[in-house]
Design an enzyme around this catalytic site. Structure first.
Site, PDB file in Angstrom:
ATOM      1  N   HIS A  54       7.339 -38.696  73.784  1.00  0.00           N
ATOM      2  CA  HIS A  54       8.122 -39.672  74.580  1.00  0.00           C
ATOM      3  C   HIS A  54       9.048 -40.508  73.691  1.00  0.00           C
ATOM      4  CE1 HIS A  54       5.893 -38.904  78.340  1.00  0.00           C
ATOM      5  NE2 HIS A  54       4.842 -38.760  77.553  1.00  0.00           N
ATOM      6  N   ASN A 127       3.890 -39.697  84.514  1.00  0.00           N
ATOM      7  CA  ASN A 127       5.004 -38.762  84.360  1.00  0.00           C
ATOM      8  C   ASN A 127       5.658 -38.526  85.721  1.00  0.00           C
ATOM      9  OD1 ASN A 127       4.873 -38.153  81.577  1.00  0.00           O
ATOM     10  ND2 ASN A 127       3.215 -36.691  81.903  1.00  0.00           N
ATOM     11  N   TYR A 334      -2.972 -45.097  73.084  1.00  0.00           N
ATOM     12  CA  TYR A 334      -1.705 -45.815  73.280  1.00  0.00           C
ATOM     13  C   TYR A 334      -1.694 -47.126  72.505  1.00  0.00           C
ATOM     14  CZ  TYR A 334       0.514 -42.494  76.293  1.00  0.00           C
ATOM     15  OH  TYR A 334       1.134 -41.356  76.743  1.00  0.00           O
TER      16      TYR A 334
END
Ligand code: NDP
Length: 486
Positions: A54, A127, A334
């Protein structure tokens, strides 16, 4: 003093920004060129590590407006009152390419929403597809390696991509979406968003509900063929979003959820926590809960979009995760990525800072106490500076923060289970890929199978044969069309 003075980063006015100090007009530079050194040193450090996945993205601010109270399912403050607006930041992205790759790759699009609620930030980090290639995170680094550039040639490598898929039938459903006509969106405005994972909500009675988030584009799905995409400038989707917002043509999405009770989750014939599968609409209908609109571009791309830090672990009271294995790994990964890329205090940056008081006993670390973000956050500010930095303490009466049991998530009941490594090989990875194939028009089936055959031709016959077995299990016509093209 005039505020138009050019200054050093320490605020001192600069007298000359055109000429370095040298020993005579033809001589070498001197060591007192500290202003030159500051400029060069800062320039060398302008980049932070790009995201491994990403990397290429575009972000904008807007609002989520709730149209249906979810108070029966959750205590989440931002989901209680119909008509209430919550500020959001949404970052779109491609997945596999680097920061300067094309917006028009055949690739899933990231769709990450940060809700700045009064009780902290709630991030839905998904997504434009309802499923993913994997249902076990241990495969994620290998999967991404196989889809990114070849380590020797630094070129795309379709044979490697198909080798991974041939060995992983769990990818068939998402691969079918990727290779379909929806694999290259016309723009970020013309895609749906999905939370993809199964998340959860819980109410004041301690009842947990599993939930899937859907953001349905109000602009309609619009796509490009590979040939059309090849004619577009690399930055086209970013330009499209910035221009649309600047001209007041604010893109919006209708927000819907699917809800499953804990009891249903235990007995449903599909594993509801398997990220390679959808919850069929006929069993779990979509419930419309609001509108999401983007209406403000960022002021500074790097400060806001590049440093935006979405994390599935950003959960607020009344929301939670689920046993989805991929989600569980992302709860760690993350935050970990942001600590590496942006720093341990990334939540103090304006784009990430909660729009509510932040009260905790974490201290210090690189770039702590930045004047933005937490600067005016009351008790949080006090704790970050000179207040008591441990808990428990004896200062509750003076307003020092303490946990509130009302916000404790209900316990997760698990049936008798054994911790082990489960291979999930006997799962059905074919029916839903087949359902999608059968939904398609003849033209869509042709596009899908041509796109697959184009890449699969570049893989060896063993890989081709294993893929054909997978396609046949999804639908015999799916396999027959690809076989004819090969
Ligand atoms: P439904 O017929 O109720 O739903 C089909 C869904 O597929 C619709 O949401 C539709 O969304 C979407 N869709 C239609 N054509 C395509 C396409 N070419 N590529 C991607 N999505 C498409 O059936 P089910 O709920 O039983 O699902 C059947 C299959 O549809 C699934 O196996 C899955 O592949 C796909 N799907 C299912 C979703 C779900 O949450 N149940 C969500 C998205 C896809 P749209 O309104 O955009 O046309």
């Amino acid at each position: 003093m005039s505020n138009t003075n050019l200054t050093t980063s320490a605020g001192a006015p600069v007298g000359d920004d055109n000429n370095s100090i040298s020993v005579g007009p033809r001589g070498p530079l001197t060591f007192d060129n500290h202003y030159l050194f500051e400029k060069l040193a800062h320039f060398n450090r302008e980049r932070i590590p790009e995201r491994v996945v990403h990397a290429r993205g575009t972000g904008a601010y807007g609002h989520f407006t709730l149209s249906k109270s979810l108070s029966q399912y959750t205590i989440a403050d931002f989901l209680q009152r119909e008509g209430e607006k919550t500020e959001v930041f949404l970052r779109f992205s491609t997945v596999g390419g680097g920061q300067d790759s094309s917006d028009y790759a055949r690739d899933p699009r990231g769709f990450a929403v940060k809700f700045y609620t009064r009780q902290g930030n709630y991030d839905v980090v998904g997504n434009n597809t309802p499923v993913f290639f994997l249902n076990d995170p241990i495969k994620f680094p290998d999967f991404i390696h196989s889809q990114k550039k070849n380590p020797q040639t630094n070129l795309p490598d379709p044979a490697a991509a198909f080798e991974f898929w041939a060995n992983h039938p769990q990818s068939l459903h998402q691969m079918t979406i990727l290779m379909s006509d929806r694999g290259i969106p016309l723009s970020y405005r013309h895609i749906h968003g999905f939370g993809s994972h199964t998340l959860s909500l819980w109410n004041e009675k301690g009842e947990r509900y599993y939930v899937k988030w859907h953001f349905k584009t109000n602009q309609g799905i619009k796509t490009l063929t590979a040939e059309e995409a090849a004619t577009k400038p690399a930055f086209g989707a970013q330009q499209d979003l910035v221009d649309a917002i600047n001209r007041g043509d604010f893109p919006s999405w209708t927000v819907k959820i699917q809800i499953m009770t804990e009891a249903q989750a235990e007995t449903y014939h599909l594993n509801p926590f398997d990220l390679t599968k959808v919850w069929p609409h006929k069993d779990f209908p979509l419930i419309e809960i609001g509108q999401l609109e983007l209406n403000r571009n960022v002021q500074n791309y790097f400060a806001e979009t590049e440093q935006s830090a979405f994390a599935p672990s950003n959960l607020v009271p009344g929301t939670g995760a689920s046993p989805d294995k991929m989600l569980q790994a992302r709860l760690l990964a993350y935050q970990d990525a942001h600590r590496y890329r942006v720093g341990v205090n990334h939540n103090q940056l304006p784009v990430n800072a909660p729009r509510c008081p932040v009260n905790h006993y974490q201290r210090d670390g690189a770039a702590a106490g930045c004047p933005f973000g937490h600067g005016n956050n009351g008790q949080g500010n006090q704790v970050q500076t000179s207040g008591t930095n441990y808990y428990p303490n004896d200062r509750a009466a003076q307003g020092y923060p303490a946990p509130n049991p009302a916000f404790k998530e209900p316990p997760l009941r698990l049936s008798h289970a054994v911790a082990d490594r489960y291979d999930q090989l006997s799962e059905d990875y074919y029916s839903q890929a087949g359902d999608l194939f059968r939904l398609m028009t003849d033209d869509q089936k042709n596009q899908l199978t041509r796109n697959i055959a184009g890449g699969l031709k570049q893989a060896n016959t063993s890989i081709q044969e294993r893929m054909l077995v997978q396609f046949a299990k999804a639908d015999p016509d799916y396999a027959a069309r690809i076989k004819a093209l090969l």
